[in-house]
Design an enzyme around this catalytic site. Structure first.
Site, short mmCIF file in Angstrom:
data_model
loop_
_atom_site.label_atom_id
_atom_site.label_comp_id
_atom_site.label_asym_id
_atom_site.label_seq_id
_atom_site.Cartn_x
_atom_site.Cartn_y
_atom_site.Cartn_z
N ASN A 185 -25.63 23.67 -28.53
CA ASN A 185 -24.49 24.58 -28.37
C ASN A 185 -24.42 25.66 -29.42
OD1 ASN A 185 -22.60 23.75 -26.02
ND2 ASN A 185 -23.32 21.85 -26.89
N THR A 188 -29.12 31.91 -26.90
CA THR A 188 -30.38 32.41 -27.42
C THR A 188 -31.51 31.41 -27.24
OG1 THR A 188 -29.77 31.53 -29.60
CG2 THR A 188 -29.27 33.84 -29.15
N THR A 218 -28.07 24.08 -15.46
CA THR A 218 -28.11 24.97 -16.63
C THR A 218 -28.78 24.20 -17.78
OG1 THR A 218 -25.80 24.34 -17.13
CG2 THR A 218 -26.16 26.43 -15.99
N THR A 243 -17.37 22.72 -17.04
CA THR A 243 -18.68 23.22 -16.59
C THR A 243 -19.36 22.23 -15.72
OG1 THR A 243 -18.98 24.53 -18.53
CG2 THR A 243 -20.88 24.29 -17.21
N GLU A 275 -24.89 16.96 -23.14
CA GLU A 275 -25.82 17.70 -24.00
C GLU A 275 -26.13 16.90 -25.26
OE1 GLU A 275 -24.73 22.23 -22.60
OE2 GLU A 275 -23.67 21.35 -24.29
N LYS A 300 -24.02 19.33 -11.05
CA LYS A 300 -24.60 19.79 -12.31
C LYS A 300 -23.53 19.66 -13.37
CE LYS A 300 -24.23 23.21 -14.31
NZ LYS A 300 -23.44 23.65 -15.54
#
Length: 410
Positions: A405, A410, A160, A197, A283, A186
């Site tokens: 985040n 979007t 992702t 996640t 991230e 992942k």
């Protein structure tokens, strides 16, 4: 600190993957769930494989986890796993559950398998329905094989916000037979396992009963996947799944087997390797942080403290800013919820001693800052309170984490 057992002779295989163990295949396809990247992946075993899994403790477990639990509970064996990215199929009610069962049936029909020999996993945005027409077409079209390209197709399809693929492979000898274990994973955000996640898939050609595999996975998870944190959030879809098909030809493994410890070491190394890759790819992360704690009252206490340190936002931001603020480390130790002797704590940042018997030490700020500019940071803590040891892995917290985040959908 935990060390690699000399007896087990576990060896890393560079370039290995989920297709390295005998009898396993993989592949990925672009089904149109994402703009251009592959988004549906498949792992297949030539024969039914003993299987075990651990799942998120988040109360809102996604539909695919429920389907996979049903499959494994049926016979303790799987022959395939189908995965999609872009959509988590979580908080989607009865429709989402039926869609997950449909993914299982479509895969079983494609491979001519019993439905309960198929596991299902999804990752992506929560609260949206799967585009089942595209997934059905993807399952029909997906090709699988045993090449590096096939493995990378699967590895890409499950990503992702990850910035890179994550794979691992190790070997050892069991009953004189070469046993190979490969993995793919992942995860880069919402990582605070018990799980989060995070999806992990491990293949192995060892012969082992489902019951023994379940025990091994539970034991190793507490030393690997459950010891990583990126942001302290847990997800709805986390799962680590292990499949062992017996193609290596060893005698069936169990806790009393002479090579049981070798198998545990094999699984631990594969799992820790994948876990560290997830932590490094947090991230917006720029650095991997490894915390090693010894001298705790128990191994469990040591692991709790290590994870508290690596999960502290104050520690993570200090590491990002290359600020050798050891006070944030001591603060994290003190709020880990385990007993320590506050007068006997040692802290080292790399090779630099910051605290000795809880007394601040003189050190070079310039040298410490230079060390903190590396991409891997080691924090060592000795509590001098017992024999417990443990590790945890995480990453720094950067400006980019907020950017990623704040606009995830979007």
């Amino acid at each position: 600190m935990e060390a690699l057992s000399e007896v087990s002779q576990v060896k890393k295989v560079n370039g290995g993957s989920v297709v390295s163990p005998k009898g396993f295949y993989a592949g990925g396809v672009h089904a149109g769930l994402r703009y251009s990247r592959k988004d549906v992946g498949l792992i297949y075993s030539e024969v039914p494989a003993s299987s075990a899994a651990v799942y998120t403790l988040n109360q809102f477990q996604a539909a695919p986890l429920k389907v996979t639990q049903h499959s494994i509970q049926e016979k303790g064996k799987l022959q395939a796993v189908i995965v999609n990215s872009a959509c988590a199929n979580a908080c989607t009610g009865e429709r989402g559950l039926q869609d997950a069962y449909s993914m299982r049936k479509l895969t079983a029909d494609k491979l001519n398998l019993e439905e309960t020999f198929v596991a299902v996993a999804s990752t992506g945005v929560i609260g949206e329905y799967l585009q089942m027409d595209r997934i059905a077409a993807g399952i029909t079209d997906i090709q699988f094989g045993q090449t590096q390209e096939d493995a990378e197709g699967f590895q890409t399809a499950i990503l992702t916000t990850d910035t890179c693929m994550k794979s691992s492979c190790y070997t050892t000898e069991i009953d004189g037979m070469l046993v190979t274990m490969g993995g793919a994973a992942k995860g880069s955000g919402m990582i605070h396992p018990n799980m989060a996640t995070m999806l992990g898939f491990i293949t192995c050609d060892a012969a082992i009963s489902p019951e023994s595999l379940k025990k091994a996975l539970k034991s190793v998870t507490d030393k690997s996947f459950n010891q990583i944190t990126v942001d302290g959030d847990t997800s709805t879809n986390d799962m680590v799944l292990v499949m062992a098909n017996g193609k290596a030809g060893n005698e069936e493994l169990h806790e009393g087997h002479k090579d049981w410890e070798a198998f545990l070491e094999l699984l631990k190394n594969t799992s820790q390797d994948l876990a560290k890759q997830i932590a490094r790819d947090g991230e917006g992360a720029t650095k991997l942080i490894e915390v090693s704690v010894k001298g705790a009252a128990s191994n469990d206490d040591a692991r709790k403290i290590a994870k508290q340190i690596v999960g502290s936002n104050l520690v993570k931001t200090a590491i990002f800013g290359a600020d050798a603020n050891w006070g944030r480390i001591i603060g994290a130790i003190g709020q880990a919820g385990v007993e320590v002797n506050v007068d006997t704590v040692d802290i080292k940042l790399g090779e630099t001693t910051m605290l000795l018997n809880s007394v601040p030490q003189v050190f070079s700020e310039d040298d410490a800052k230079k060390y903190l500019e590396n991409d891997t940071i080691h924090i060592f803590v000795d509590l001098q309170f017992g024999d417990g040891e443990g590790k945890a892995w995480g990453c720094d917290l950067s400006y980019d984490y907020v950017k990623i985040n704040a606009s995830y959908r979007t």
